[in-house]
Design a protein around this motif. Structure first.
Motif, short mmCIF file in Angstrom:
data_model
loop_
_atom_site.label_atom_id
_atom_site.label_comp_id
_atom_site.label_asym_id
_atom_site.label_seq_id
_atom_site.Cartn_x
_atom_site.Cartn_y
_atom_site.Cartn_z
N ARG A 161 -21.60 27.00 -1.33
CA ARG A 161 -22.53 26.88 -2.45
C ARG A 161 -23.12 28.22 -2.87
N ASP A 162 -23.21 29.17 -1.97
CA ASP A 162 -23.79 30.46 -2.35
C ASP A 162 -22.97 31.11 -3.45
N GLY A 163 -23.66 31.57 -4.47
CA GLY A 163 -22.97 32.26 -5.57
C GLY A 163 -22.31 31.32 -6.52
N VAL A 202 -25.80 17.39 5.97
CA VAL A 202 -25.79 17.53 7.43
C VAL A 202 -25.57 18.99 7.80
N PRO A 203 -25.89 19.38 9.04
CA PRO A 203 -25.56 20.73 9.49
C PRO A 203 -24.06 20.98 9.35
N HIS A 204 -23.72 22.20 8.93
CA HIS A 204 -22.32 22.49 8.64
C HIS A 204 -21.41 22.26 9.85
N ARG A 207 -13.74 19.99 -2.87
CA ARG A 207 -14.89 20.90 -2.90
C ARG A 207 -15.44 21.17 -1.50
N ALA A 208 -14.71 20.77 -0.47
CA ALA A 208 -15.16 21.06 0.89
C ALA A 208 -15.15 22.58 1.13
N PRO A 209 -16.07 23.11 1.92
CA PRO A 209 -17.06 22.41 2.74
C PRO A 209 -18.39 22.12 2.04
N ALA A 210 -18.46 22.34 0.71
CA ALA A 210 -19.70 22.00 0.00
C ALA A 210 -19.94 20.50 0.06
N PHE A 211 -18.87 19.73 -0.20
CA PHE A 211 -18.99 18.28 -0.03
C PHE A 211 -17.63 17.62 0.05
N TRP A 212 -17.61 16.51 0.78
CA TRP A 212 -16.47 15.61 0.86
C TRP A 212 -16.89 14.29 0.25
N VAL A 213 -16.00 13.65 -0.51
CA VAL A 213 -16.30 12.36 -1.12
C VAL A 213 -15.60 11.28 -0.31
N LEU A 214 -16.37 10.33 0.22
CA LEU A 214 -15.84 9.21 0.99
C LEU A 214 -16.20 7.91 0.30
#
Length: 230
Positions: free
Chosen positions: A228-230, A181-183, A205-212
């Motif tokens: 995620r960059d780098g 989704v958009p950040h 690992r947020a804001p790359a991803f959240w696990v629900l």
């Protein structure tokens, strides 16, 4: 000179125009009142891109919205040229009375998102050919390794990627969704999922991803380009 952009560069370059960076492309959703209006918006976008449309622009026209996607097919990434084209398209849309900026507010429809399927595997190279064949999928642009993601060559289905496991997990779902989704919309989406009975399993690992997860522990990740960059 055309230059490939990082996720942050792409997001910051087009955010003010209403476009959002998702999984290597910039996208916007233009509300329309009819299919005929949608076709007109699409035609305007193509005209704005000119001879570069075929190598950069993808259009999904529906009666209520037109989703526009920009990505350099030659680089399989967002480039400075895509940013320029996004500006042209937004200007043409505004002139015709449309908008590329997403609606805001608690009741606003979602703007753009992408769905991926993640498959857990002990031997990715062994199972990847099966999923490629059974779905009629293809290698991702510029990547054809035995562990690389798979994509729908006609853009109808979600991308598939493979998560390396070091041991079997018989008591855990082996396939899960990734919703990109958009950040700036991620917090609202997560809050809605939690309010609907979900649980936040991890934000490490947020804001790359959240696990629900739902009440039966079926997992889903809400992802963004950030982190995620780098």
């Amino acid at each position: 000179m055309e230059r490939t952009l990082s996720g942050r560069e792409a997001s910051e370059a087009v955010g003010g125009l209403g476009w959002r960076f998702l999984l290597g492309a910039i996208r916007t959703s233009v509300p329309v009142g009819s299919l005929a209006e949608g076709v007109a918006v699409a035609a305007g976008a193509v005209a704005a891109c000119g001879s570069e449309a075929d190598r950069h622009l993808r259009v999904d026209v529906r009666p209520g919205r037109v989703v526009l996607t920009l990505q350099s097919l030659d680089h399989a990434a967002v480039t400075t040229r895509d940013v320029t084209l996004a500006g042209r398209i937004s200007a043409v849309a505004e002139e015709s009375g449309s908008r590329t900026e997403p609606e805001v507010g608690a009741d606003a429809p979602r703007s753009v998102q992408l769905l991926e399927l993640a498959i857990d595997a002990l031997d990715i190279a062994a199972i990847r050919p099966f999923w490629k064949a059974v779905l009629g999928y293809a290698d991702e642009q510029g990547a054809d390794g035995p562990r690389d993601p798979l994509v729908d060559p006609v853009g109808q289905g979600p991308a598939i990627w493979f998560q390396q496991m070091d041991q079997a997990r018989p008591q855990r779902n082996r396939i899960h969704f990734d919703v990109c989704v958009p950040h700036d919309e991620a917090p609202r989406r997560i809050a809605a999922a939690l309010a609907a009975g979900g649980r936040l399993l991890s934000a490490a690992r947020a804001p790359a991803f959240w696990v629900l997860a739902d009440v039966e522990d079926n997992e889903v990740c809400v992802t963004t380009w950030q982190g995620r960059d780098g």
